[in-house]
Design an enzyme around this catalytic site. Structure first.
Site, PDB file in Angstrom:
ATOM      1  N   GLU A 207       0.750  -1.165  -0.131  1.00 54.40           N
ATOM      2  CA  GLU A 207      -0.153   0.125  -0.031  1.00 54.40           C
ATOM      3  C   GLU A 207       0.824   1.375   0.148  1.00 54.40           C
ATOM      4  OE1 GLU A 207      -2.738   0.364   3.272  1.00 54.40           O
ATOM      5  OE2 GLU A 207      -3.485   1.992   2.682  1.00 54.40           O
TER       6      GLU A 207
ATOM      7  N   GLU B 150     -12.681  -1.195   2.895  1.00 52.98           N
ATOM      8  CA  GLU B 150     -13.208  -0.862   4.362  1.00 52.98           C
ATOM      9  C   GLU B 150     -14.235   0.167   4.337  1.00 52.98           C
ATOM     10  OE1 GLU B 150     -10.120  -0.756   7.125  1.00 52.98           O
ATOM     11  OE2 GLU B 150      -9.606  -2.644   7.042  1.00 52.98           O
TER      12      GLU B 150
ATOM     13  N   ASN C  80      -6.660   2.114   3.191  1.00 58.20           N
ATOM     14  CA  ASN C  80      -7.329   3.242   3.210  1.00 58.20           C
ATOM     15  C   ASN C  80      -7.034   4.111   1.971  1.00 58.20           C
ATOM     16  OD1 ASN C  80      -8.262   2.199   5.483  1.00 58.20           O
ATOM     17  ND2 ASN C  80      -6.815   3.166   6.819  1.00 58.20           N
TER      18      ASN C  80
ATOM     19  N   GLU D 177      -6.908  -8.763   4.247  1.00 53.83           N
ATOM     20  CA  GLU D 177      -5.963  -8.065   5.189  1.00 53.83           C
ATOM     21  C   GLU D 177      -6.018  -9.014   6.662  1.00 53.83           C
ATOM     22  OE1 GLU D 177      -5.954  -4.001   6.035  1.00 53.83           O
ATOM     23  OE2 GLU D 177      -6.578  -3.322   3.822  1.00 53.83           O
TER      24      GLU D 177
HETATM   25  O1  AHR Z   1      -3.051  -2.318   6.403  1.00 49.02           O
HETATM   26  C1  AHR Z   1      -3.030  -0.993   7.074  1.00 49.02           C
HETATM   27  C2  AHR Z   1      -4.321  -0.418   6.908  1.00 49.02           C
HETATM   28  O2  AHR Z   1      -5.308  -1.218   7.809  1.00 49.02           O
HETATM   29  C3  AHR Z   1      -5.234  -0.620   5.738  1.00 49.02           C
HETATM   30  O3  AHR Z   1      -4.991   0.712   4.917  1.00 49.02           O
HETATM   31  C4  AHR Z   1      -6.540  -0.518   6.103  1.00 49.02           C
HETATM   32  O4  AHR Z   1      -7.164  -1.084   5.043  1.00 49.02           O
HETATM   33  C5  AHR Z   1      -6.693  -1.040   7.394  1.00 49.02           C
HETATM   34  O5  AHR Z   1      -7.510  -0.724   8.196  1.00 49.02           O
END
Ligand code: AHR
Length: 537
Positions: A63, A209, A108, A331
């Site tokens: 990310e 999310e 995110n 995740e």
């Molecule tokens: O992996 C870190 C964060 O955790 C990601 O950006 C989000 O999807 C989750 O809340």
């Protein structure tokens, strides 16, 4: 930046951790019968598969957060970079691991991302604020760089589209940019960007999310379900062959847990292939720091999977649909130390140090347990991502001079190397102990795989007993192995021991005495340990 992080929201609604819950449950481990000795037994029958494994079960995630991309996989100024700016040391590690699929660009981050900022000549790309982590995003690494990196490491991409601030139209444009041969606006733009051939990306996440108030563009489930449906229709019109994952609940502790999933699927069931699950596990407030509870926490993952399956199948029944959804656990990891609001705030810096969790031995044992859970649910969980891969909550960590393997690297690497063929439906008998919020927990937890091509079996074994070594007697119903070619264990006197650049091999696998192979064999498992045994046919 996003107005709050996940932890802050959960505190506000009165949840102080990924709480274990006060009802009795031992999930699939209910097959376990109580025995009153340190002796456990398992029956292996290669003819009883749970599922043929989809290699995507052991994917990962990168990310635009902290130093995951910049300083992790991409660092043009580094002495370790190749001509494309990719870190050669990280590239070699990921290639060697053989990660089958990698999710990108968030998380995110994706909910505020304009993919157009990250394509085309690098000199023209805008520097923008990454609102998800209050950092500076240079956009020097974007879709084409990620896809080139995927080719270089030999992995498949799993792209997420922005359904927060983004529109279904923009999402469909990205599919066109990536997957259409040419002759249309967005596919021709890709060709202008010197990528002749389409990438044919198969797997796509419809946002991230979206149930979380910390998410940019967060909305109620029904609205999200309609937006996901619209995006799915547009994206599939561009490329009917793609597979789509809708956003499920981001936490089991969310007040909308399961209701979010139900309402979302009521709107988009017919248009998606899968729903996502997320879960980060910790040994903090949720377990009171009690390691024997922490080592049982993979049973919470079993439960979460079973609850989401129940919702999917309930909606399926109501719709009289022929289609059964699969699950994308995109995740999962241990994460509980570096996850305060401050840990998610980049203070308007480029590539700040964020959420750089340092993993210890007990975290590695828990990751091993979570892999066992994924294997026993591999009939419905077809794809999963260890979050993340480099620097941020990751098995690999970089500095200017090289890359470090954290403790959790090892159970993950074993799954990648040996988790092949079919996951097996094992019959396990083990003594149990009580964890009030979970119920009776077997001391020994086991998953197994059998590869019909090579005739080999692999066992992944967690001994949750904090004090005592335990014997496991393995009995083969048929096809007893001829030898034990690999037998390694993660254990040690100090559960809190971790690796660092100064002491990179403090916690690494050790050889475990190999039992004599045969229709019955006995493994001696050290206290608090995770063992891999590979047995050719
Ligand atoms: O992996 C870190 C964060 O955790 C990601 O950006 C989000 O999807 C989750 O809340």
């Amino acid at each position: 930046m996003a107005s709050m992080c996940r932890r802050q929201f959960l505190r506000q609604v009165g949840v102080t951790g990924v709480a274990l819950r006060a009802d009795s449950w031992v999930g699939r481990a209910a097959q376990v019968q109580t025995r009153t000795s340190t002796h456990a037994r398992v029956i292996v029958d290669p003819a009883r598969p749970v599922a043929s494994l989809d290699r995507r079960l052991f994917g990962s995630f990168v990310e635009h957060i902290g130093r995951c991309i910049y300083g992790g996989i991409y660092e043009p100024g580094s002495k370790l970079a190749d001509p494309d700016g990719f870190r050669k040391d990280v590239l070699a590690e990921v290639r060697q691991l053989g990660v089958p699929i990698i999710r990108y660009p968030g998380g995110n981050f994706v909910s505020g991302y304009n993919w157009l900022d990250g394509v085309g000549p690098k000199k023209d790309r805008p520097r923008v604020l990454n609102l998800a982590s209050n950092s500076i995003e240079s956009n020097q690494f974007g879709t084409n760089e990620f896809l080139a990196w995927c080719r270089a490491v030999g992995t498949e991409p799993l792209l997420a589209v922005n359904l927060g601030t983004g529109t279904p139209e923009r999402a469909a444009n990205l599919v066109e940019y990536c997957n259409v041969e040419g002759g249309t606006r967005w596919s021709d733009l890709r060709r202008q960007h010197v990528v002749e051939k389409p990438y044919s990306i198969k797997y796509w996440c419809l946002g991230n999310e979206m149930d979380g108030p910390w998410q940019l563009g967060h909305m109620p489930a029904k609205e999200y379900g309609l937006k996901a449906r619209d995006a799915a229709l547009q994206m599939r019109t561009v490329d009917p062959s793609i597979k789509l994952v809708a956003c499920g609940s981001s936490e089991v502790t969310m007040p909308t847990y399961l209701e979010w999933d139900r309402q979302t699927l009521e709107e988009c069931y017919d248009d998606v292939d899968a729903i996502s699950l997320h879960h980060y596990f910790g040994n903090g407030l949720e377990t009171g720091g009690d390691s024997s509870k922490f080592l049982a926490i993979n049973l919470m993952m079993d439960r979460q999977i079973e609850e989401i399956i129940a919702v999917c199948d309930m909606v399926r029944g109501r719709k009289r649909s022929k289609k059964q959804l699969w699950l994308s656990f995109d995740e999962w990891n241990v994460w509980y130390r570096k996850n305060t609001e401050a840990d998610m705030n980049g203070q308007r810096k480029e590539a700040p140090h964020l959420v750089e969790e340092v993993y210890n031995l007990e975290d590695a044992l828990v990751v091993g347990g979570l892999i066992i859970t994924l294997l026993r649910h591999s009939d419905r969980v077809r794809l999963a991502c260890l979050a993340q891969l480099v620097n941020d909550i990751a098995p690999l960590v970089t500095n200017a001079d090289g890359v470090l393997r954290q403790t959790i690297y090892y159970p993950y690497a074993w799954a990648l190397k040996y988790g092949r063929g079919n996951a097996l439906n094992l019959v396990v008998e083990s003594e149990t102990y009580e964890v009030p919020e979970i119920g009776r927990v077997p001391y020994v937890d086991i998953a197994g795989t059998f590869d019909p091509e090579s005739g080999s079996t692999t066992l992944f074994i967690l001994n949750r007993d904090m004090i005592k070594a335990r014997e496991v007697e393995v009995m083969w119903r048929e096809g007893a192995p001829t030898r034990v070619s690999e037998c390694q264990v993660m254990t040690g006197p100090d559960l809190k021991a971790y690796n660092s650049f100064e002491a990179p091999k403090r916690v690494i696998p050790q050889s475990l005495e190999r039992p004599k192979a045969g229709a019955r064999m006995t493994f001696e498992l050290p206290a608090h340990s995770y063992t891999l045994a590979h047995l050719p046919g």
